[in-house]
Write a protein that holds these residues in place. Structure first.
Motif, PDB file in Angstrom:
ATOM      1  N   LYS A  45       0.837  -1.212   0.000  1.00 23.69           N
ATOM      2  CA  LYS A  45       0.000   0.000   0.000  1.00 23.69           C
ATOM      3  C   LYS A  45       0.867   1.255   0.000  1.00 23.69           C
ATOM      4  N   ASP A  46       1.968   1.233   0.744  1.00 23.07           N
ATOM      5  CA  ASP A  46       2.868   2.390   0.748  1.00 23.07           C
ATOM      6  C   ASP A  46       3.461   2.623  -0.643  1.00 23.07           C
ATOM      7  N   GLU A  47       3.818   1.544  -1.324  1.00 18.54           N
ATOM      8  CA  GLU A  47       4.335   1.672  -2.689  1.00 18.54           C
ATOM      9  C   GLU A  47       3.268   2.222  -3.625  1.00 18.54           C
ATOM     10  N   LEU A  48       2.036   1.772  -3.452  1.00 22.64           N
ATOM     11  CA  LEU A  48       0.935   2.268  -4.285  1.00 22.64           C
ATOM     12  C   LEU A  48       0.692   3.754  -4.047  1.00 22.64           C
ATOM     13  N   THR A  52       1.113   6.617  -6.816  1.00 25.58           N
ATOM     14  CA  THR A  52      -0.005   7.508  -7.127  1.00 25.58           C
ATOM     15  C   THR A  52       0.401   8.966  -6.982  1.00 25.58           C
ATOM     16  N   ARG A  53       1.184   9.278  -5.955  1.00 26.17           N
ATOM     17  CA  ARG A  53       1.660  10.659  -5.789  1.00 26.17           C
ATOM     18  C   ARG A  53       2.551  11.072  -6.954  1.00 26.17           C
ATOM     19  N   GLU A  54       3.419  10.177  -7.384  1.00 27.57           N
ATOM     20  CA  GLU A  54       4.281  10.477  -8.529  1.00 27.57           C
ATOM     21  C   GLU A  54       3.453  10.709  -9.794  1.00 27.57           C
ATOM     22  N   GLU A  55       2.428   9.878  -9.985  1.00 31.57           N
ATOM     23  CA  GLU A  55       1.557  10.063 -11.155  1.00 31.57           C
ATOM     24  C   GLU A  55       0.828  11.397 -11.086  1.00 31.57           C
ATOM     25  N   MET A  56       0.366  11.768  -9.900  1.00 28.38           N
ATOM     26  CA  MET A  56      -0.323  13.054  -9.755  1.00 28.38           C
ATOM     27  C   MET A  56       0.615  14.208 -10.086  1.00 28.38           C
ATOM     28  N   LEU A  57       1.847  14.142  -9.598  1.00 26.78           N
ATOM     29  CA  LEU A  57       2.813  15.189  -9.937  1.00 26.78           C
ATOM     30  C   LEU A  57       3.066  15.227 -11.441  1.00 26.78           C
ATOM     31  N   TYR A  58       3.185  14.054 -12.054  1.00 19.67           N
ATOM     32  CA  TYR A  58       3.400  13.993 -13.503  1.00 19.67           C
ATOM     33  C   TYR A  58       2.242  14.659 -14.245  1.00 19.67           C
ATOM     34  N   PHE A  59       1.010  14.308 -13.858  1.00 14.93           N
ATOM     35  CA  PHE A  59      -0.142  14.860 -14.570  1.00 14.93           C
ATOM     36  C   PHE A  59      -0.289  16.354 -14.314  1.00 14.93           C
ATOM     37  N   LYS A  60       0.039  16.817 -13.116  1.00 18.68           N
ATOM     38  CA  LYS A  60      -0.012  18.258 -12.855  1.00 18.68           C
ATOM     39  C   LYS A  60       0.994  18.992 -13.728  1.00 18.68           C
ATOM     40  N   ARG A  61       2.213  18.436 -13.808  1.00 20.27           N
ATOM     41  CA  ARG A  61       3.222  19.063 -14.670  1.00 20.27           C
ATOM     42  C   ARG A  61       2.801  19.022 -16.134  1.00 20.27           C
ATOM     43  N   GLU A  62       2.218  17.905 -16.548  1.00 18.34           N
ATOM     44  CA  GLU A  62       1.763  17.769 -17.932  1.00 18.34           C
ATOM     45  C   GLU A  62       0.680  18.800 -18.250  1.00 18.34           C
ATOM     46  N   MET A  63      -0.249  18.991 -17.322  1.00 20.85           N
ATOM     47  CA  MET A  63      -1.309  19.982 -17.551  1.00 20.85           C
ATOM     48  C   MET A  63      -0.728  21.396 -17.634  1.00 20.85           C
ATOM     49  N   LEU A  64       0.221  21.725 -16.762  1.00 20.22           N
ATOM     50  CA  LEU A  64       0.847  23.044 -16.830  1.00 20.22           C
ATOM     51  C   LEU A  64       1.608  23.211 -18.143  1.00 20.22           C
ATOM     52  N   ASN A  65       2.298  22.160 -18.566  1.00 17.85           N
ATOM     53  CA  ASN A  65       3.028  22.211 -19.826  1.00 17.85           C
ATOM     54  C   ASN A  65       2.087  22.421 -21.000  1.00 17.85           C
ATOM     55  N   ARG A  66       0.991  21.679 -21.009  1.00 21.00           N
ATOM     56  CA  ARG A  66       0.027  21.824 -22.117  1.00 21.00           C
ATOM     57  C   ARG A  66      -0.607  23.207 -22.107  1.00 21.00           C
ATOM     58  N   GLU A  67      -0.905  23.719 -20.915  1.00 24.46           N
ATOM     59  CA  GLU A  67      -1.497  25.052 -20.846  1.00 24.46           C
ATOM     60  C   GLU A  67      -0.510  26.097 -21.369  1.00 24.46           C
ATOM     61  N   ASP A  68       0.758  25.979 -20.970  1.00 20.21           N
ATOM     62  CA  ASP A  68       1.766  26.924 -21.462  1.00 20.21           C
ATOM     63  C   ASP A  68       1.918  26.822 -22.975  1.00 20.21           C
ATOM     64  N   ASN A  69       1.974  25.600 -23.494  1.00 20.37           N
ATOM     65  CA  ASN A  69       2.088  25.427 -24.942  1.00 20.37           C
ATOM     66  C   ASN A  69       0.886  26.009 -25.670  1.00 20.37           C
ATOM     67  N   TYR A  70      -0.313  25.784 -25.137  1.00 20.58           N
ATOM     68  CA  TYR A  70      -1.529  26.326 -25.749  1.00 20.58           C
ATOM     69  C   TYR A  70      -1.464  27.845 -25.762  1.00 20.58           C
TER      70      TYR A  70
END
Length: 136
Positions: A45-48, A52-70
């Motif tokens: 569960k700790d690994e999960l 999940t936290r790493e994925e959330m950080l990835y998606f937050k960065r991805e959204m900021l990147n896409r917004e900046d590119n747009y």
């Protein structure tokens, strides 16, 4: 009476010995297995959670990147938290603000330019025969 006190002391000693033996007893095999199982589940569960936290950080960065590119691609400069109800163009150099209340709503939108339709398969198949502004 002394005989009674002697038995009481012996019972107290016996009680303390049994209590210590109870406190220092070995764990049952079922309990040991259950503890090991729960510890493995906890690690999983700790690994999960970490994943999940790493994925959330990835998606937050991805959204900021896409917004900046747009915003860069479409030359947008959003003002977050600023609400401007009427956007006016800076025609006369006055900074874009029209202070004359009589001119409110007096600007007319530019009409759509109608051009004759070319022999385009899309417009011809629809039977519209009209095109909207731009190149022929």
């Amino acid at each position: 009476r002394s005989k009674f006190e002697e038995k009481l002391r012996e019972a107290g000693k016996h009680y303390k010995a049994l209590d210590e033996k109870y406190r220092n007893r070995e764990s049952r095999p079922e309990d040991v297995q259950r503890i090991a199982l729960l510890e493995r589940e906890m690690v999983d569960k700790d690994e999960l959670v970490a994943k999940t936290r790493e994925e959330m950080l990835y998606f937050k960065r991805e959204m900021l990147n896409r917004e900046d590119n747009y915003n860069q691609k479409f030359n947008r400069t959003p003002n977050v938290g600023v609400m401007q109800v009427l956007k006016t163009k800076d025609v006369d150099g006055s900074g874009g603000k029209d202070t004359n209340p009589a001119s409110f709503g007096s600007r007319k939108p530019s009409p759509m330019r109608m051009i004759p339709a070319t022999n385009n398969s899309n417009s011809a198949s629809m039977g519209l025969g009209i095109g909207i502004g731009g190149k022929k």
